[in-house]
Scaffold this active site. Sequence first.
Site, PDB file in Angstrom:
ATOM      1  N   TYR A 328       0.791  -1.239   0.048  1.00 40.18           N
ATOM      2  CA  TYR A 328      -0.049  -0.119  -0.021  1.00 40.18           C
ATOM      3  C   TYR A 328       0.833   1.429   0.064  1.00 40.18           C
ATOM      4  O   TYR A 328       0.490   2.118  -0.757  1.00 40.18           O
ATOM      5  CB  TYR A 328      -0.745   0.102   1.232  1.00 40.18           C
ATOM      6  CG  TYR A 328      -1.909   0.971   1.207  1.00 40.18           C
ATOM      7  CD1 TYR A 328      -2.978   1.155   0.511  1.00 40.18           C
ATOM      8  CD2 TYR A 328      -1.632   2.417   2.059  1.00 40.18           C
ATOM      9  CE1 TYR A 328      -3.985   2.284   0.668  1.00 40.18           C
ATOM     10  CE2 TYR A 328      -2.474   3.290   2.127  1.00 40.18           C
ATOM     11  CZ  TYR A 328      -3.770   3.327   1.671  1.00 40.18           C
ATOM     12  OH  TYR A 328      -4.549   4.438   1.465  1.00 40.18           O
ATOM     13  N   LYS A 332       1.189   4.017  -3.028  1.00 36.60           N
ATOM     14  CA  LYS A 332       0.598   5.320  -2.950  1.00 36.60           C
ATOM     15  C   LYS A 332       1.924   6.624  -3.204  1.00 36.60           C
ATOM     16  O   LYS A 332       1.756   7.635  -3.708  1.00 36.60           O
ATOM     17  CB  LYS A 332       0.140   5.650  -1.382  1.00 36.60           C
ATOM     18  CG  LYS A 332      -1.135   5.085  -1.172  1.00 36.60           C
ATOM     19  CD  LYS A 332      -2.265   5.375  -2.189  1.00 36.60           C
ATOM     20  CE  LYS A 332      -3.664   4.836  -1.905  1.00 36.60           C
ATOM     21  NZ  LYS A 332      -4.693   5.226  -2.846  1.00 36.60           N
TER      22      LYS A 332
HETATM   23  N1  NAD Z   1      -9.544   5.687   4.814  1.00 33.61           N
HETATM   24  C1  NAD Z   1      -8.349   6.164   4.965  1.00 33.61           C
HETATM   25  O1  NAD Z   1      -7.717   6.356   6.036  1.00 33.61           O
HETATM   26  C2  NAD Z   1      -7.585   6.514   3.813  1.00 33.61           C
HETATM   27  C3  NAD Z   1      -6.391   7.372   3.824  1.00 33.61           C
HETATM   28  C4  NAD Z   1      -5.430   7.688   2.995  1.00 33.61           C
HETATM   29  C5  NAD Z   1      -5.980   7.290   1.595  1.00 33.61           C
HETATM   30  N2  NAD Z   1      -7.093   6.706   1.407  1.00 33.61           N
HETATM   31  C6  NAD Z   1      -7.399   6.478   0.214  1.00 33.61           C
HETATM   32  O2  NAD Z   1      -8.631   7.116  -0.231  1.00 33.61           O
HETATM   33  C7  NAD Z   1      -9.211   6.243  -1.351  1.00 33.61           C
HETATM   34  C8  NAD Z   1     -10.770   5.963  -0.833  1.00 33.61           C
HETATM   35  O3  NAD Z   1     -10.545   5.174   0.429  1.00 33.61           O
HETATM   36  P1  NAD Z   1     -11.976   4.746   1.328  1.00 33.61           P
HETATM   37  O4  NAD Z   1     -11.275   5.133   2.653  1.00 33.61           O
HETATM   38  O5  NAD Z   1     -12.988   5.765   0.734  1.00 33.61           O
HETATM   39  O6  NAD Z   1     -12.032   3.491   1.239  1.00 33.61           O
HETATM   40  P2  NAD Z   1     -13.426   2.640   1.104  1.00 33.61           P
HETATM   41  O7  NAD Z   1     -12.950   1.206   1.092  1.00 33.61           O
HETATM   42  O8  NAD Z   1     -14.379   3.154   2.116  1.00 33.61           O
HETATM   43  O9  NAD Z   1     -13.856   2.827  -0.397  1.00 33.61           O
HETATM   44  C9  NAD Z   1     -13.317   2.316  -1.742  1.00 33.61           C
HETATM   45  C10 NAD Z   1     -14.397   2.409  -2.738  1.00 33.61           C
HETATM   46  O10 NAD Z   1     -13.665   1.847  -3.767  1.00 33.61           O
HETATM   47  C11 NAD Z   1     -14.264   0.866  -4.627  1.00 33.61           C
HETATM   48  N3  NAD Z   1     -13.149   0.280  -5.086  1.00 33.61           N
HETATM   49  C12 NAD Z   1     -12.477  -0.766  -4.676  1.00 33.61           C
HETATM   50  N4  NAD Z   1     -11.866  -1.555  -5.690  1.00 33.61           N
HETATM   51  C13 NAD Z   1     -12.167  -1.084  -6.969  1.00 33.61           C
HETATM   52  C14 NAD Z   1     -11.844  -1.103  -8.227  1.00 33.61           C
HETATM   53  N5  NAD Z   1     -11.131  -2.129  -8.573  1.00 33.61           N
HETATM   54  N6  NAD Z   1     -12.612  -0.517  -9.137  1.00 33.61           N
HETATM   55  C15 NAD Z   1     -13.562   0.148  -8.802  1.00 33.61           C
HETATM   56  N7  NAD Z   1     -13.931   0.591  -7.439  1.00 33.61           N
HETATM   57  C16 NAD Z   1     -13.020   0.087  -6.627  1.00 33.61           C
HETATM   58  C17 NAD Z   1     -14.754   0.065  -3.404  1.00 33.61           C
HETATM   59  O11 NAD Z   1     -16.126  -0.709  -3.802  1.00 33.61           O
HETATM   60  C18 NAD Z   1     -15.476   1.352  -2.434  1.00 33.61           C
HETATM   61  O12 NAD Z   1     -16.580   1.581  -2.445  1.00 33.61           O
HETATM   62  C19 NAD Z   1      -8.224   5.020  -1.317  1.00 33.61           C
HETATM   63  O13 NAD Z   1      -7.511   5.451  -2.633  1.00 33.61           O
HETATM   64  C20 NAD Z   1      -7.615   4.877  -0.242  1.00 33.61           C
HETATM   65  O14 NAD Z   1      -6.310   4.359  -0.586  1.00 33.61           O
HETATM   66  C21 NAD Z   1      -7.885   6.191   2.360  1.00 33.61           C
END
Ligand code: NAD
Length: 422
Positions: A328, A332
């Site tokens: 991960y 990123k």
């Molecule tokens: N939550 C955190 O703490 C956090 C922190 C930093 C970065 N992020 C990043 O933010 C983004 C969103 O995270 P989140 O927390 O909302 O995650 P989440 O898991 O709540 O939502 C992710 C969504 O992406 C969809 N998804 C997964 N794989 C997919 C694919 N192959 N094609 C299309 N859709 C797909 C899932 O169905 C889900 O609805 C991600 O890139 C994550 O790495 C999250």
Amino acid sequence: MVAGTAEAHTSSDTGMSPEEELPDDGKIFACAEAPYQGVNSQEAFDYSSDGKKISMRVGPVADTLEALHAEDEHFDIVFIDADQRDAVHYYSFVMDNHLLRMDAVICVENTLMKGQVYLENVSDENVILPVQSGLSIVRRIPVPPDAVIESKEEVVRDDVFWGYNRRRILDRLRLDGKVAYVTGGGQGIGRAFAHALGEAGAKVAVVDLVLAKAEAVVSELSLKGIKSLALAVDVSKPEDVQRMVDAIVARWGTVHIACNNAGINLNSASEETSLEEWDKTFSVNLRGLFLCCQAAGRIMLNQGYGKIINTASMASLIVPHPQKQLAYNVSKAGVVKLTQTLGTEWVDRGVKVNCISPGIVDTPLIRSKELRPLVQRWMGDIPAGRLARTTDLQAAVVYLASEASDYMTGHNLVIEGGQSLW
Ligand SMILES: NC(=O)c1ccc[n+]([C@@H]2O[C@H](COP(=O)([O-])OP(=O)(O)OC[C@H]3O[C@@H](n4cnc5c(N)ncnc54)[C@H](O)[C@@H]3O)[C@@H](O)[C@H]2O)c1
């Protein structure tokens, strides 16, 4: 805030009185000349549940206005009954002393012929809604560029004064007429991005691996009058990504704003990380993001305009702990380098590419059995003392999608409550 020289009226549209329609911190100042009016009305107001929002000011209206000015009050609506003897003076006082907010209105009741019987040299341009019964709504318009400004001081009239392209700062954040998509838009951060872009005026394609999640968000957006479209797409598959872009172009003609946000987080100690975990993480977080940038980027380069906003992570800067997430973190860091490279390669053809790096955001992503128990430990690492909410990220995506950020490209906008600094 609302000030009025008449007692509160019931709105004929909603059957609600004005104080009921105000937010909890809203205020109405009712200016009554005669004491008996004031006492009776305040008693009635105190009795009603929203009465605390109303403040009755008894005495000459001119004195009340002076007092409100001294208290530094500002109003969204000022209501003046033009039947009153000094109505024109009240109007002038409000305007001259800036009691009216920038985009606020003055409602003048009992006006006749757009107030021309009361005012000399009245300009029709200032009167946007003359109603037959005699209510006029007066709105301050921005000074036209060729206006002669009479001022003792030399007034600098440049883009800062007028607004770049004659648009004021909040207007420059609007996304009216723009077409956007958000991958991973079915929940969490992507859902918040979809709402934010839609609220700012864009049409939004909500893209997710799971169609039902995308459709649920589209239903929410429809309730707010936002035009949207649900698409089931696996961003790691080139044919799916092309189908996504084709479907958006078929519906709305183009793509202006691409939010490549879908991502997954898998955990394992590095010495045990399987190739399967590595590949799975990279296929969504980096390969999928690249495919989306490329497919949307081709359309944007062709039209000479586009905004790409990738979701990276604070993990691109620091090594979050104690969880183990080598694949991960590296994926990123790759998102940031991809953003920097495209951001510089495409900027001279009108396409700006930036990314947002959230800290730890309270979404389903961190509710896995590995991560959930760590929340209290993380809290000690966050100067802001709490996890990020998805709503903490919404203004950033609107800014990066708007013309207000036109000089920004290849940037990694970190929003982590200070966590990466400790
Ligand atoms: N939550 C955190 O703490 C956090 C922190 C930093 C970065 N992020 C990043 O933010 C983004 C969103 O995270 P989140 O927390 O909302 O995650 P989440 O898991 O709540 O939502 C992710 C969504 O992406 C969809 N998804 C997964 N794989 C997919 C694919 N192959 N094609 C299309 N859709 C797909 C899932 O169905 C889900 O609805 C991600 O890139 C994550 O790495 C999250």
